[in-house]
Design an enzyme around this catalytic site. Structure first.
Site, PDB file in Angstrom:
ATOM      1  N   LEU A 223       0.543  -1.277   0.227  1.00 21.08           N
ATOM      2  CA  LEU A 223       0.041   0.036   0.042  1.00 21.08           C
ATOM      3  C   LEU A 223       0.708   1.219   0.048  1.00 21.08           C
ATOM      4  O   LEU A 223       1.904   1.292   0.732  1.00 21.08           O
ATOM      5  CB  LEU A 223      -0.729   0.057   1.226  1.00 21.08           C
ATOM      6  CG  LEU A 223      -1.742  -1.174   1.479  1.00 21.08           C
ATOM      7  CD1 LEU A 223      -2.417  -1.227   3.000  1.00 21.08           C
ATOM      8  CD2 LEU A 223      -2.724  -1.294   0.386  1.00 21.08           C
TER       9      LEU A 223
ATOM     10  N   ASP B  38       3.910  -5.933   2.540  1.00 23.42           N
ATOM     11  CA  ASP B  38       3.969  -4.836   3.473  1.00 23.42           C
ATOM     12  C   ASP B  38       4.536  -5.372   4.660  1.00 23.42           C
ATOM     13  O   ASP B  38       4.924  -4.588   5.758  1.00 23.42           O
ATOM     14  CB  ASP B  38       2.706  -4.147   3.710  1.00 23.42           C
ATOM     15  CG  ASP B  38       2.466  -2.934   2.891  1.00 23.42           C
ATOM     16  OD1 ASP B  38       3.339  -1.968   2.378  1.00 23.42           O
ATOM     17  OD2 ASP B  38       1.231  -2.587   2.465  1.00 23.42           O
TER      18      ASP B  38
ATOM     19  N   GLU C  84       6.491  -3.240  12.709  1.00 20.92           N
ATOM     20  CA  GLU C  84       6.084  -2.495  13.506  1.00 20.92           C
ATOM     21  C   GLU C  84       4.455  -2.632  13.923  1.00 20.92           C
ATOM     22  O   GLU C  84       3.899  -2.212  15.076  1.00 20.92           O
ATOM     23  CB  GLU C  84       6.362  -1.049  13.750  1.00 20.92           C
ATOM     24  CG  GLU C  84       5.798  -0.137  14.638  1.00 20.92           C
ATOM     25  CD  GLU C  84       6.348   1.264  14.566  1.00 20.92           C
ATOM     26  OE1 GLU C  84       7.247   1.648  15.407  1.00 20.92           O
ATOM     27  OE2 GLU C  84       5.805   2.201  13.637  1.00 20.92           O
ATOM     28  N   ASP C  85       3.763  -2.510  12.882  1.00 21.58           N
ATOM     29  CA  ASP C  85       2.492  -2.479  12.783  1.00 21.58           C
ATOM     30  C   ASP C  85       1.717  -3.737  13.346  1.00 21.58           C
ATOM     31  O   ASP C  85       0.557  -3.687  13.430  1.00 21.58           O
ATOM     32  CB  ASP C  85       1.818  -2.231  11.251  1.00 21.58           C
ATOM     33  CG  ASP C  85       2.521  -0.751  11.018  1.00 21.58           C
ATOM     34  OD1 ASP C  85       2.198   0.157  11.897  1.00 21.58           O
ATOM     35  OD2 ASP C  85       2.515  -0.838   9.740  1.00 21.58           O
TER      36      ASP C  85
ATOM     37  N   ARG D 170      -3.295  -6.343   5.158  1.00 22.44           N
ATOM     38  CA  ARG D 170      -2.153  -6.789   6.030  1.00 22.44           C
ATOM     39  C   ARG D 170      -2.627  -7.437   7.101  1.00 22.44           C
ATOM     40  O   ARG D 170      -1.732  -7.956   8.043  1.00 22.44           O
ATOM     41  CB  ARG D 170      -1.591  -5.435   6.706  1.00 22.44           C
ATOM     42  CG  ARG D 170      -1.128  -4.125   5.340  1.00 22.44           C
ATOM     43  CD  ARG D 170      -0.190  -3.261   6.002  1.00 22.44           C
ATOM     44  NE  ARG D 170       0.957  -3.985   6.796  1.00 22.44           N
ATOM     45  CZ  ARG D 170       1.595  -3.185   7.522  1.00 22.44           C
ATOM     46  NH1 ARG D 170       1.660  -1.995   7.414  1.00 22.44           N
ATOM     47  NH2 ARG D 170       2.858  -3.504   8.056  1.00 22.44           N
TER      48      ARG D 170
ATOM     49  N   ARG E 217      -6.449   3.775  10.034  1.00 22.39           N
ATOM     50  CA  ARG E 217      -5.986   2.461  10.541  1.00 22.39           C
ATOM     51  C   ARG E 217      -6.448   1.957  12.089  1.00 22.39           C
ATOM     52  O   ARG E 217      -6.688   0.915  12.200  1.00 22.39           O
ATOM     53  CB  ARG E 217      -4.617   1.993  10.350  1.00 22.39           C
ATOM     54  CG  ARG E 217      -4.121   2.306   8.767  1.00 22.39           C
ATOM     55  CD  ARG E 217      -4.516   1.342   7.774  1.00 22.39           C
ATOM     56  NE  ARG E 217      -3.990   1.671   6.531  1.00 22.39           N
ATOM     57  CZ  ARG E 217      -2.455   1.285   6.252  1.00 22.39           C
ATOM     58  NH1 ARG E 217      -2.098   0.797   7.022  1.00 22.39           N
ATOM     59  NH2 ARG E 217      -2.436   1.778   5.170  1.00 22.39           N
TER      60      ARG E 217
ATOM     61  N   HIS F 144      -0.032   7.364  10.078  1.00 19.29           N
ATOM     62  CA  HIS F 144       0.135   6.962  11.621  1.00 19.29           C
ATOM     63  C   HIS F 144       0.683   7.843  12.347  1.00 19.29           C
ATOM     64  O   HIS F 144       1.210   8.954  12.001  1.00 19.29           O
ATOM     65  CB  HIS F 144       1.204   5.948  11.644  1.00 19.29           C
ATOM     66  CG  HIS F 144       0.771   4.286  10.902  1.00 19.29           C
ATOM     67  ND1 HIS F 144       1.347   3.884   9.858  1.00 19.29           N
ATOM     68  CD2 HIS F 144      -0.576   3.589  11.123  1.00 19.29           C
ATOM     69  CE1 HIS F 144       0.808   2.501   9.792  1.00 19.29           C
ATOM     70  NE2 HIS F 144      -0.330   2.501  10.374  1.00 19.29           N
TER      71      HIS F 144
ATOM     72  N   CYS G 201       8.794   1.913  11.352  1.00 20.63           N
ATOM     73  CA  CYS G 201       8.311   0.757  11.198  1.00 20.63           C
ATOM     74  C   CYS G 201       8.804  -0.493  10.860  1.00 20.63           C
ATOM     75  O   CYS G 201       8.308  -1.637  10.762  1.00 20.63           O
ATOM     76  CB  CYS G 201       7.518   1.278   9.542  1.00 20.63           C
ATOM     77  SG  CYS G 201       7.021   3.031   9.502  1.00 20.63           S
TER      78      CYS G 201
HETATM   79  C1  CIR Z   1       1.264   0.647   4.725  1.00 25.94           C
HETATM   80  O1  CIR Z   1       0.386   1.556   4.072  1.00 25.94           O
HETATM   81  O2  CIR Z   1       0.627  -0.032   5.836  1.00 25.94           O
HETATM   82  C2  CIR Z   1       2.530   0.240   4.375  1.00 25.94           C
HETATM   83  N1  CIR Z   1       2.760   0.601   2.900  1.00 25.94           N
HETATM   84  C3  CIR Z   1       3.457   1.593   5.213  1.00 25.94           C
HETATM   85  C4  CIR Z   1       3.342   1.050   6.730  1.00 25.94           C
HETATM   86  C5  CIR Z   1       4.464   1.895   7.485  1.00 25.94           C
HETATM   87  N2  CIR Z   1       4.326   1.405   9.013  1.00 25.94           N
HETATM   88  C6  CIR Z   1       4.316   2.419   9.896  1.00 25.94           C
HETATM   89  O3  CIR Z   1       4.024   3.615   9.687  1.00 25.94           O
HETATM   90  N3  CIR Z   1       4.233   1.934  11.131  1.00 25.94           N
END
Ligand code: CIR
Length: 261
Positions: A23, A65, A70-71, A90, A136, A169, A256
């Site tokens: 994404l 992704d 971290e997510d 995700r 999110r 985020h 991340c």
């Molecule tokens: C997303 O849109 O979920 C990923 N392309 C990027 C996630 C970045 N993660 C973060 O800031 N912790």
């Protein structure tokens, strides 16, 4: 409890060749996979160089992704709390990383449907956790996580990232520097969640640099953002600059790329 951002361990996961299928809203073009791998290697190397034991999870091409580990979880002294990511593509990353996380720390809980939280919306700051509401992370997810953290004795403050245009985020716009000091963009500065905190300012034309990782008196900062670098140095912190260009193209920053504990 800790008032300095010190961590001894980190989980990272290298990007996969289909990384560009993840994404993104950045509009900066497709990332170069070889360069992303190289940047990821330098990132993990910088953590190791500064005394962090790095665990490398096997890449998983089912989730382009997945390098943004971290997510997937929030690390607490009581163990990892598994997140429920807000983006459908995700969702499976949690199961995909679970065994790696469980090999390092106990699993202390999980966000349950219908709540959603991305770890990028959660900022540990010593005895306080900031949780950002975003596209999110919703109120229900923030409530569940807040309860888990409060049971562990943390103060929880909720910020509203939805008001800050262009931030994916919470941690796309701020980082904890230790004590009562934050690195943050203007758009977040007036959020009541940050009352009582001093701010090192990230200028509007360098917002990407706000996603930084502090280790003790050092700050890992995205390379090429000279005004932010000077501001961090003027605050008495040492800067370690890392080239993040390929991750920036996918809306990801320094924080991340690791789960730190
Ligand atoms: C997303 O849109 O979920 C990923 N392309 C990027 C996630 C970045 N993660 C973060 O800031 N912790």
């Amino acid at each position: 409890m800790k008032s300095e951002p010190v961590f001894k361990n980190a989980i990272v996961r290298p990007p996969t060749p289909n990384f560009a299928d993840g994404l993104t809203t950045a509009g900066l073009g497709a990332p170069d996979f070889a360069r992303a791998l190289e940047q990821h290697g330098r990132y993990a190397g910088a953590l190791a160089h500064h005394g962090v034991a790095v665990v490398t999870a096997a890449p998983d091409a089912a989730f382009p992704d997945a390098t943004f580990v971290e997510d997937v979880a929030v690390m607490t002294p009581g163990g990892a709390v598994l997140m429920r990511p807000g983006a459908k593509s995700r969702a499976g990353e949690v199961a995909s990383l679970r065994s790696t996380i469980a090999s390092c720390v106990p699993i202390a809980g999980a966000i349950e449907a219908p709540g959603s939280v991305d770890g990028g919306d959660v900022c540990a700051a010593g005895e306080t956790f900031f949780i950002g509401l975003s596209s999110r992370t919703d109120e229900e997810g923030a409530r569940q996580l807040g309860e888990i953290l409060a049971r562990q004795g943390f103060a929880v403050r909720i910020a509203d990232v939805r008001r800050a245009d262009g931030l994916l985020h919470l941690k796309s716009g701020m980082a904890w520097l230790g004590g009562r000091r934050l690195l943050a963009v203007d758009a977040l500065a007036r959020d009541p969640a940050f009352e009582g905190y001093e701010r090192v300012t990230v200028p509007d034309d360098e917002t990407y640099a706000a996603n930084a990782v502090a280790i003790g008196g050092r700050v890992l900062l995205a390379g090429g953002f000279l005004k932010t670098r000077r501001a961090v140095e003027a605050a008495g912190l040492e800067v370690v600059a890392l080239d993040m260009s390929e991750f920036q193209k996918m809306d990801g920053g320094l924080s991340c790329l690791s789960l730190r504990f």
